[in-house]
Design a protein around this motif. Structure first.
Motif, PDB file in Angstrom:
ATOM      1  N   LYS A 167       0.858  -1.201   0.000  1.00  0.00           N
ATOM      2  CA  LYS A 167       0.000   0.000   0.000  1.00  0.00           C
ATOM      3  C   LYS A 167       0.881   1.234   0.000  1.00  0.00           C
ATOM      4  O   LYS A 167       2.100   1.129   0.172  1.00  0.00           O
ATOM      5  N   THR A 168       0.256   2.376  -0.139  1.00  0.00           N
ATOM      6  CA  THR A 168       1.059   3.593  -0.153  1.00  0.00           C
ATOM      7  C   THR A 168       1.536   3.931   1.253  1.00  0.00           C
ATOM      8  O   THR A 168       0.821   3.714   2.234  1.00  0.00           O
ATOM      9  N   ARG A 169       2.748   4.420   1.312  1.00  0.00           N
ATOM     10  CA  ARG A 169       3.299   4.802   2.619  1.00  0.00           C
ATOM     11  C   ARG A 169       2.954   6.244   2.954  1.00  0.00           C
ATOM     12  O   ARG A 169       3.182   6.701   4.058  1.00  0.00           O
ATOM     13  N   ASP A 170       2.423   6.976   1.970  1.00  0.00           N
ATOM     14  CA  ASP A 170       2.083   8.388   2.238  1.00  0.00           C
ATOM     15  C   ASP A 170       0.839   8.785   1.437  1.00  0.00           C
ATOM     16  O   ASP A 170      -0.262   8.390   1.786  1.00  0.00           O
ATOM     17  N   ASP A 171       1.007   9.534   0.340  1.00  0.00           N
ATOM     18  CA  ASP A 171      -0.152   9.972  -0.449  1.00  0.00           C
ATOM     19  C   ASP A 171      -0.744   8.817  -1.258  1.00  0.00           C
ATOM     20  O   ASP A 171      -0.016   7.926  -1.706  1.00  0.00           O
ATOM     21  N   ALA A 172      -2.063   8.862  -1.475  1.00  0.00           N
ATOM     22  CA  ALA A 172      -2.703   7.919  -2.396  1.00  0.00           C
ATOM     23  C   ALA A 172      -2.462   8.421  -3.831  1.00  0.00           C
ATOM     24  O   ALA A 172      -2.107   9.589  -4.031  1.00  0.00           O
ATOM     25  N   LYS A 203       4.529  12.317 -23.212  1.00  0.00           N
ATOM     26  CA  LYS A 203       4.761  11.633 -21.926  1.00  0.00           C
ATOM     27  C   LYS A 203       6.259  11.504 -21.602  1.00  0.00           C
ATOM     28  O   LYS A 203       6.631  11.222 -20.472  1.00  0.00           O
ATOM     29  N   ASN A 204       7.102  11.705 -22.607  1.00  0.00           N
ATOM     30  CA  ASN A 204       8.548  11.626 -22.376  1.00  0.00           C
ATOM     31  C   ASN A 204       9.196  13.004 -22.221  1.00  0.00           C
ATOM     32  O   ASN A 204      10.415  13.124 -22.250  1.00  0.00           O
ATOM     33  N   PHE A 205       8.382  14.044 -22.040  1.00  0.00           N
ATOM     34  CA  PHE A 205       8.888  15.423 -21.942  1.00  0.00           C
ATOM     35  C   PHE A 205       9.834  15.578 -20.746  1.00  0.00           C
ATOM     36  O   PHE A 205      10.890  16.175 -20.839  1.00  0.00           O
ATOM     37  N   HIS A 206       9.403  15.014 -19.604  1.00  0.00           N
ATOM     38  CA  HIS A 206      10.262  15.070 -18.409  1.00  0.00           C
ATOM     39  C   HIS A 206      10.082  13.773 -17.626  1.00  0.00           C
ATOM     40  O   HIS A 206       8.966  13.275 -17.499  1.00  0.00           O
ATOM     41  N   GLU A 207      11.173  13.246 -17.088  1.00  0.00           N
ATOM     42  CA  GLU A 207      11.078  11.991 -16.325  1.00  0.00           C
ATOM     43  C   GLU A 207      10.885  12.301 -14.837  1.00  0.00           C
ATOM     44  O   GLU A 207      11.833  12.643 -14.135  1.00  0.00           O
ATOM     45  N   PHE A 208       9.629  12.178 -14.374  1.00  0.00           N
ATOM     46  CA  PHE A 208       9.361  12.351 -12.944  1.00  0.00           C
ATOM     47  C   PHE A 208       9.694  11.038 -12.228  1.00  0.00           C
ATOM     48  O   PHE A 208       9.650   9.963 -12.837  1.00  0.00           O
ATOM     49  N   PRO A 209      10.035  11.102 -10.912  1.00  0.00           N
ATOM     50  CA  PRO A 209      10.520   9.892 -10.214  1.00  0.00           C
ATOM     51  C   PRO A 209       9.461   8.806 -10.033  1.00  0.00           C
ATOM     52  O   PRO A 209       8.276   9.094  -9.885  1.00  0.00           O
ATOM     53  N   ARG A 210       9.913   7.553 -10.087  1.00  0.00           N
ATOM     54  CA  ARG A 210       9.090   6.379  -9.758  1.00  0.00           C
ATOM     55  C   ARG A 210       9.655   5.871  -8.432  1.00  0.00           C
ATOM     56  O   ARG A 210      10.695   5.192  -8.428  1.00  0.00           O
ATOM     57  N   ALA A 211       8.976   6.168  -7.321  1.00  0.00           N
ATOM     58  CA  ALA A 211       9.523   5.818  -6.006  1.00  0.00           C
ATOM     59  C   ALA A 211       9.383   4.332  -5.704  1.00  0.00           C
ATOM     60  O   ALA A 211       8.499   3.654  -6.229  1.00  0.00           O
ATOM     61  N   LEU A 212      10.271   3.811  -4.865  1.00  0.00           N
ATOM     62  CA  LEU A 212      10.263   2.411  -4.387  1.00  0.00           C
ATOM     63  C   LEU A 212      10.244   1.409  -5.540  1.00  0.00           C
ATOM     64  O   LEU A 212       9.576   0.370  -5.447  1.00  0.00           O
ATOM     65  N   ASN A 213      10.951   1.742  -6.608  1.00  0.00           N
ATOM     66  CA  ASN A 213      10.963   0.855  -7.776  1.00  0.00           C
ATOM     67  C   ASN A 213      12.004  -0.242  -7.597  1.00  0.00           C
ATOM     68  O   ASN A 213      12.934  -0.371  -8.386  1.00  0.00           O
ATOM     69  N   GLU A 214      11.827  -1.056  -6.541  1.00  0.00           N
ATOM     70  CA  GLU A 214      12.782  -2.131  -6.267  1.00  0.00           C
ATOM     71  C   GLU A 214      12.111  -3.462  -6.523  1.00  0.00           C
ATOM     72  O   GLU A 214      10.888  -3.572  -6.444  1.00  0.00           O
ATOM     73  N   SER A 221       4.905   5.014  -2.900  1.00  0.00           N
ATOM     74  CA  SER A 221       5.120   6.304  -2.245  1.00  0.00           C
ATOM     75  C   SER A 221       4.933   7.382  -3.303  1.00  0.00           C
ATOM     76  O   SER A 221       5.571   7.346  -4.350  1.00  0.00           O
ATOM     77  N   PHE A 222       4.015   8.316  -3.030  1.00  0.00           N
ATOM     78  CA  PHE A 222       3.743   9.359  -4.019  1.00  0.00           C
ATOM     79  C   PHE A 222       4.027  10.774  -3.500  1.00  0.00           C
ATOM     80  O   PHE A 222       3.873  11.733  -4.238  1.00  0.00           O
ATOM     81  N   SER A 223       4.443  10.874  -2.209  1.00  0.00           N
ATOM     82  CA  SER A 223       4.620  12.240  -1.686  1.00  0.00           C
ATOM     83  C   SER A 223       5.813  12.931  -2.345  1.00  0.00           C
ATOM     84  O   SER A 223       5.812  14.158  -2.517  1.00  0.00           O
ATOM     85  N   GLY A 224       6.833  12.149  -2.735  1.00  0.00           N
ATOM     86  CA  GLY A 224       8.009  12.734  -3.390  1.00  0.00           C
ATOM     87  C   GLY A 224       7.681  13.280  -4.776  1.00  0.00           C
ATOM     88  O   GLY A 224       8.348  14.189  -5.269  1.00  0.00           O
ATOM     89  N   LEU A 225       6.639  12.704  -5.380  1.00  0.00           N
ATOM     90  CA  LEU A 225       6.283  13.106  -6.743  1.00  0.00           C
ATOM     91  C   LEU A 225       5.785  14.559  -6.776  1.00  0.00           C
ATOM     92  O   LEU A 225       6.192  15.355  -7.630  1.00  0.00           O
ATOM     93  N   LYS A 226       4.918  14.897  -5.821  1.00  0.00           N
ATOM     94  CA  LYS A 226       4.406  16.290  -5.801  1.00  0.00           C
ATOM     95  C   LYS A 226       5.547  17.274  -5.506  1.00  0.00           C
ATOM     96  O   LYS A 226       5.588  18.367  -6.043  1.00  0.00           O
ATOM     97  N   THR A 227       6.511  16.832  -4.659  1.00  0.00           N
ATOM     98  CA  THR A 227       7.669  17.695  -4.384  1.00  0.00           C
ATOM     99  C   THR A 227       8.492  17.864  -5.661  1.00  0.00           C
ATOM    100  O   THR A 227       8.980  18.962  -5.959  1.00  0.00           O
ATOM    101  N   ALA A 228       8.623  16.763  -6.426  1.00  0.00           N
ATOM    102  CA  ALA A 228       9.372  16.843  -7.687  1.00  0.00           C
ATOM    103  C   ALA A 228       8.689  17.798  -8.664  1.00  0.00           C
ATOM    104  O   ALA A 228       9.355  18.568  -9.365  1.00  0.00           O
ATOM    105  N   VAL A 229       7.351  17.770  -8.681  1.00  0.00           N
ATOM    106  CA  VAL A 229       6.606  18.681  -9.557  1.00  0.00           C
ATOM    107  C   VAL A 229       6.836  20.130  -9.101  1.00  0.00           C
ATOM    108  O   VAL A 229       7.109  21.019  -9.915  1.00  0.00           O
ATOM    109  N   LEU A 230       6.767  20.335  -7.774  1.00  0.00           N
ATOM    110  CA  LEU A 230       6.981  21.685  -7.222  1.00  0.00           C
ATOM    111  C   LEU A 230       8.381  22.210  -7.583  1.00  0.00           C
ATOM    112  O   LEU A 230       8.541  23.335  -8.068  1.00  0.00           O
ATOM    113  N   ARG A 231       9.397  21.361  -7.368  1.00  0.00           N
ATOM    114  CA  ARG A 231      10.788  21.767  -7.660  1.00  0.00           C
ATOM    115  C   ARG A 231      10.948  22.081  -9.148  1.00  0.00           C
ATOM    116  O   ARG A 231      11.634  23.020  -9.528  1.00  0.00           O
TER     117      ARG A 231
END
Ligand code: KG4
Ligand code: ZN
Length: 344
Positions: A167-172, A203-214, A221-231
């Motif tokens: 499940k998600t560890r932070d944002d849905a 869709k290949n314009f910018h590579e946003f992070p895929r968290a916990l891709n192990e 985990s999706f909370s880092g994604l919104k931070t990446a968008v903000l940055r």
């Protein structure tokens, strides 16, 4: 043959549905909903107190509409099922009290159903799903439930037991769309707008992070994604973001759909199930449906995604889950207590 009323009020949708239980099939006679989005929009998110008040106001009109569309009188209802957990406490209470009061008045049985189990059984309310045949179907299944409040991979086991695979560890996932949309200056909720804008973007314009891709992780985990968008917006400037809004939306949507579909298919392969179900409000997203279908086919999985009225919160899925349980002798008087305690 028996007529069921399904009531859902766990979040910001007031929903009632009438289902006919036949010997070996379920018919959805009506599936009605009042969406509270306009009430919450101004606040940029769901306000729990406003939600419970709106449920109180709308539950009777929505029930009346469901009965009218099903062309039945209320006295014909023989069973009631309602969402009892999880959800916003005040909102759940409105549905629970209403369902139990009505059941007492009509002198019929009333059953509490876990909301996430309801989402899984949205598949059971599909016209093509025969009741008895689909029980094993739902027991060899991984479901990805993706909404504004949930992002969870659930393995269904015999006897209506469920194992949470991840499940998600932070944002849905829905929150990832909504919070990123806010940063991009879009309205609330932003999922639909982002997916509409993404249609004309790269869709290949910018590579946003895929968290916990192990390899062996099924958590999200999706909370880092919104931070990446903000940055990204801060680095490139608001003018640039406005000019390239379609490309940014397409890249963001790709990051979310990619990691969700990758992990869902991997989980299904690991657990050797036959079926992969996608449900919850975010499953309306065309790119997520597309990637899930493509990857599931490649892995030889049977992919099932109900149409949007059964994917978002609705009363039909709650009644369908109760009917499946009843037919299997698993709808006990204690069902409500069990559901309150959470099934997984
Ligand atoms: O299941 P749902 O209707 O309500 C609950 O959260 O319980 O899901 C709502 C979520 C919102 O976050 C919304 O932005 C998202 O689903 N959503 C979408 C799309 N349609 C709705 N996200 C991406 N693409 C869509 N087409
Ligand atoms: Zn839901």
């Amino acid at each position: 043959m028996s007529l069921w009323l399904g009531i859902e009020s766990s979040c910001d949708d007031t929903a009632c549905a009438v289902l006919r239980e036949n010997k070996d099939s379920i018919e959805v006679l009506s599936n009605c909903l009042y969406s509270q989005i306009d009430e919450h929009k101004a606040w940029g998110g769901i306000v729990p107190e406003l939600a419970s008040r709106a449920h109180l106001e709308k539950i009777v009109p929505v029930l009346e509409q469901a009965l009218t569309e099903a062309k039945i009188n209320i006295e014909e209802i023989k069973q009631i099922a309602f969402t009892c957990s999880p959800g916003l406490m005040g909102s759940l209470l409105v549905g629970a009290n209403f369902a139990q009061g009505l059941a007492k008045d009509l002198n019929v049985e009333c059953h509490g159903i876990n909301h996430l189990e309801g989402h899984i059984y949205s598949v059971g309310a599909l016209p093509a799903t025969p009741l008895l045949k689909s029980t094993p179907l739902l027991q060899s299944t991984i479901s990805l439930i993706v909404s504004g409040g949930h992002t969870e991979l659930v393995l269904a086991k015999p006897n209506f037991e469920y194992v949470s695979i991840g499940k998600t560890r932070d944002d849905a996932a829905g929150e990832a769309f909504d919070k990123s949309g806010k940063i991009l200056g879009l309205g609330y909720p932003a999922g639909v707008e982002i997916s509409n804008l993404a249609k004309s973007g790269d869709k290949n314009f910018h590579e946003f992070p895929r968290a916990l891709n192990e390899a062996n992780s099924f958590d999200f985990s999706f909370s880092g994604l919104k931070t990446a968008v903000l940055r990204y917006v801060q680095a490139k400037g608001e003018e640039f973001a406005k000019e390239h809004i379609a490309d940014i939306c397409a890249s963001l949507q790709e990051a979310i759909a990619d990691i969700l579909s990758l992990k869902a298919v991997k989980a299904a392969e690991k657990h050797g199930v036959e079926n992969l179900v996608l449900c919850g409000g975010v499953s309306a997203n065309y790119r997520l449906r597309e990637l899930m279908a493509k990857r599931a086919e490649k892995s030889g999985l049977n992919f099932i995604c109900p149409p949007p009225p059964l994917c978002t919160d609705n009363g039909a899925m709650i009644a369908a889950a109760a009917i499946f349980r009843k037919q299997a002798g698993m709808l006990t008087k204690n069902n409500e207590v069990k559901a309150w305690n959470d099934l997984w």
